[in-house]
Design an enzyme around this catalytic site. Structure first.
Site, short mmCIF file in Angstrom:
data_model
loop_
_atom_site.label_atom_id
_atom_site.label_comp_id
_atom_site.label_asym_id
_atom_site.label_seq_id
_atom_site.Cartn_x
_atom_site.Cartn_y
_atom_site.Cartn_z
N HIS A 119 32.15 -8.40 24.55
CA HIS A 119 31.14 -8.64 25.57
C HIS A 119 29.97 -7.66 25.48
O HIS A 119 28.86 -8.00 25.83
CB HIS A 119 31.79 -8.71 26.94
CG HIS A 119 32.65 -9.94 27.01
ND1 HIS A 119 34.00 -9.89 26.75
CD2 HIS A 119 32.34 -11.24 27.15
CE1 HIS A 119 34.47 -11.13 26.78
NE2 HIS A 119 33.49 -11.96 27.02
N ARG A 152 28.62 -17.64 32.60
CA ARG A 152 29.78 -16.72 32.65
C ARG A 152 29.82 -16.08 34.03
O ARG A 152 29.26 -15.00 34.23
CB ARG A 152 29.63 -15.64 31.60
CG ARG A 152 29.91 -16.04 30.17
CD ARG A 152 29.90 -14.80 29.27
NE ARG A 152 30.51 -15.05 27.99
CZ ARG A 152 29.83 -15.34 26.87
NH1 ARG A 152 28.54 -15.42 26.90
NH2 ARG A 152 30.47 -15.54 25.74
N ARG A 186 31.40 -21.95 34.47
CA ARG A 186 32.78 -21.63 34.13
C ARG A 186 33.40 -20.84 35.28
O ARG A 186 32.79 -19.88 35.77
CB ARG A 186 32.82 -20.79 32.84
CG ARG A 186 34.21 -20.34 32.49
CD ARG A 186 34.26 -19.72 31.12
NE ARG A 186 33.78 -18.35 31.10
CZ ARG A 186 33.70 -17.62 29.99
NH1 ARG A 186 34.03 -18.15 28.84
NH2 ARG A 186 33.26 -16.38 30.03
N ASN A 235 34.83 -17.60 20.20
CA ASN A 235 35.16 -16.17 20.17
C ASN A 235 36.65 -15.97 20.37
O ASN A 235 37.32 -15.29 19.58
CB ASN A 235 34.43 -15.40 21.29
CG ASN A 235 32.93 -15.63 21.27
OD1 ASN A 235 32.38 -15.99 20.25
ND2 ASN A 235 32.28 -15.44 22.40
N CYS A 272 30.28 -23.02 22.66
CA CYS A 272 29.55 -22.02 23.45
C CYS A 272 29.90 -20.59 23.04
O CYS A 272 29.44 -19.64 23.65
CB CYS A 272 29.78 -22.22 24.94
SG CYS A 272 31.49 -21.93 25.44
C1 PEP Z 1 34.56 -17.62 23.91
O1 PEP Z 1 35.70 -17.17 23.99
O2 PEP Z 1 34.08 -18.09 22.84
C2 PEP Z 1 33.68 -17.63 25.08
C3 PEP Z 1 32.52 -18.24 25.07
O3 PEP Z 1 34.11 -16.94 26.16
P1 PEP Z 1 33.98 -15.34 26.30
O4 PEP Z 1 33.20 -14.84 25.10
O5 PEP Z 1 33.28 -15.08 27.58
O6 PEP Z 1 35.39 -14.92 26.29
MG MG Z 2 36.54 -16.67 25.90
#
Ligand code: PEP
Ligand code: MG
Length: 579
Positions: free
Chosen positions: A191, A301, A338, A460, A508
């Site tokens: 993040h 998010r 989300r 991710n 995403c």
């Molecule tokens: C992901 O996991 O690809 C995602 C978009 O969620 P985050 O990065 O917030 O975990």
């Molecule tokens: Mg995620």
């Protein structure tokens, strides 16, 4: 000259001086600094002196006219002390000789002075004693306050073991122009990396043993895709070479930015739908994309709102914040909200999570919402109420099992009933989708497709769970690779299941904002991509320079690759974006 390699979170070429923040120091030795920190501690002292002087001068100006001039002499006495070359020199020498932090040096040198004054039996020295105490307290307050310390980062490249997302946000809020970040901590999809990209800070991650190197003088930070490294003690030739590279980058960025507000259509006329990933109401970039030139928000998010709050945000507060964040989007644009995705690397200061051996495999995302149904319901109420004003869709994070979709939907139904009873309007046909982050969803894709309105691939987390490689890891950072053919095959399975049942599918995760990955996704047939705003111009430039039909032919070749290196080599050839 020494080259250290790592991975890039946001591309750029920066030449400049560093600020080394050694936050690995044990608490007991917190006052001790390594030799390479002497200069930054002295600079910190300078900043604190400057800041103390300007606040005292401000105080004096503010009081002039209200208080008699002679009574303001006390301020002049303090100003003199803050400019006293002997006092300042003493502190500097103390830092250098004893290898202590600036605040510790101020404290110890001041105590030495106080000791000397005490020995002199004179009322003048009693007053001097009080003055120096007052002045040193002012300096200590500044030196120990994080906010003031951030000023030292202005125009610098931060070298640190790790920096937390909230600290980066604070630095941004204080308008500190951080030129770059070099950190030991890995994870290009962490993040903090996502935030660095949003804030356009060239960032190199995963540099081994970061404090084992000499961080003196200017360094070169190159986080461009072809060569992500940092160069310590660069020679003149190298500086010249990188200055040219910087100029080339600037020209390329200018060209790419020209595409920021143009439609995302391939050369052969295929329209690609681009959406924004957003986290809070702060504007993160100066050359914002015109919101009407994207399809909407592909991922809101919401956890960032919870993380920045000091308690769970109420329904009204959430509604207010959502309205604020989404005010630039029209009623027609699609907005995917989300639900709270908390846990693992996303923690709340006001809520203690269970301590778990593997938090990434623990109480995260929807699992947390099931354990804390009241909090979940409050959020669903706020989102439903907003659906009366905007084209809102709900998305559940970290879905693993089919019955979780049923359970979340039945809680949603309860909330809908509540609102109906209260005569509060909402969109009765609100669409509900899930994040694809856990391999079980890929393996059961067809069953899930029948239960939902849309899939959004969270590449991710999907990468970390398919490959069993922590997305934040320094040790297995190389294994964590979204170009692994296993990840691509997983995405293809989801796309096929979605097509079979006429459901929408988007990506995403960070892949959607990475030019090479976008080539792969387009070839698999994904035409909906959601990314941070700073990636939009680059992805539009890429899309506008490719032929869709050529990419479709690439699909079989890609899916046959046996490893990520082969995948990346194949994709590299196809990147025709502006150079
Ligand atoms: C992901 O996991 O690809 C995602 C978009 O969620 P985050 O990065 O917030 O975990
Ligand atoms: Mg995620």
């Amino acid at each position: 000259m020494e080259h250290l390699f790592g991975k890039s979170a946001y591309e750029g070429v920066v030449i400049g001086s560093v600020y080394v923040e050694n936050n690995t120091t044990e608490k007991d030795d917190a006052d001790d600094i390594p030799v390479y920190d002497i200069q930054s501690e002295k600079e910190k002292l300078d900043m604190a002196l400057e800041s103390a002087i300007s606040s005292l001068e401000g105080l004096k100006t503010g009081l002039t006219g209200e208080i008699e001039k002679k009574d303001l002499d006390i301020i002049d006495a303090h100003l003199l002390l803050l400019k006293d070359p002997v006092y300042i020199k003493d502190i500097e020498v103390y830092i250098e000789k004893n290898l202590k932090r600036a605040d510790k040096a101020v404290k110890d040198v001041t105590e030495k002075y106080l000791g000397l004054f005490k020995k002199i039996d004179s009322p003048i020295y009693r007053q001097r004693e009080l003055d120096i105490k007052d002045v040193s307290n002012r300096l200590l307050d500044i030196l120990r306050s994080d906010e003031e310390n951030h000023k030292i980062l202005d125009g610098k490249i931060l070298v640190t073991r790790e920096i937390y997302p909230t600290e980066l946000l604070k630095i941004y809020k204080e308008k500190i122009a951080l030129k770059g970040i070099v950190m030991e901590y890995g994870g290009e999809t962490s993040h903090v990396a996502i935030l660095a990209k949003a804030l356009k800070i060239p960032t190199l991650m995963g540099v081994d043993n970061i404090f084992a190197h000499q961080w003196n003088g200017d360094i070169i930070l190159d986080t461009t895709e072809d060569n992500s490294c940092v160069i310590l003690n660069p020679d003149e030739n190298e500086i010249e070479k990188y200055t040219k590279k910087q100029e080339k980058m600037a020209r390329r960025i200018r060209k790419i930015n020209e595409c920021a507000n143009l439609p995302a259509i391939t050369k052969d006329g295929v329209e690609i739908n681009l959406y924004l990933n957003i986290g809070d109401s702060e504007r993160h970039s100066d050359d914002d994309v015109d919101k009407s030139t994207v399809e909407g928000v592909g991922l809101l998010r919401t956890e960032l709102i919870y993380m920045k709050s000091s308690e769970f945000p109420s329904e009204e507060k959430q509604l207010y914040i959502y309205r604020e964040i989404l005010k630039d989007f029209s009623r027609d644009q699609s907005i995917v909200i989300r639900t709270l995705d908390i846990g693992a690397d996303k923690q709340l200061s006001y809520f203690k999570m269970h301590s778990e051996t593997n938090p990434f495999l623990g109480l995260r995302g929807i699992r947390f919402s099931f354990e804390n149904e009241d909090i979940f319901k409050i959020q669903l109420r706020a989102i439903l109420r907003l659906s009366n004003e905007k084209n809102i869709k709900i998305m559940y994070p970290m879905i693993t099992n089919l019955d979780e979709v049923d359970r979340a939907n039945s809680i949603l139904d309860e909330v809908k009933d509540e609102l109906r009873r209260e005569n509060i309007p909402f969109n009765e046909n609100i669409e509900v989708g899930i994040m694809v982050e856990v391999p079980s969803v890929v393996l059961m894709a067809e069953e899930f497709a029948q239960k939902i309105d849309f899939f959004s691939i969270g590449s991710n987390d999907l990468t970390q769970y398919i490959l069993a490689a922590d997305r934040l890891s320094e040790t297995v950072g190389d294994m964590y690779d979204s170009f692994n053919p296993a990840v691509l095959r997983g995405i293809k399975i989801i796309k096929d299941a979605a097509d079979k049942y006429g459901k929408k599918v988007s990506v995403c995760g960070e892949m959607a904002g990475d030019p090479r990955a976008v080539v792969a996704l387009l070839s698999i047939g994904i035409k909906d991509l959601s990314m941070v705003e700073t990636s939009i111009p680059m992805i539009k430039a890429l899309i506008r320079n490719i032929n869709y039909q050529e990419l479709v032919l690439l699909k079989n070749e890609l899916l046959k690759c046996g490893n990520p290196v082969k995948v990346k080599n194949l994709l590299k050839e196809k990147i025709m974006y502006l150079d």
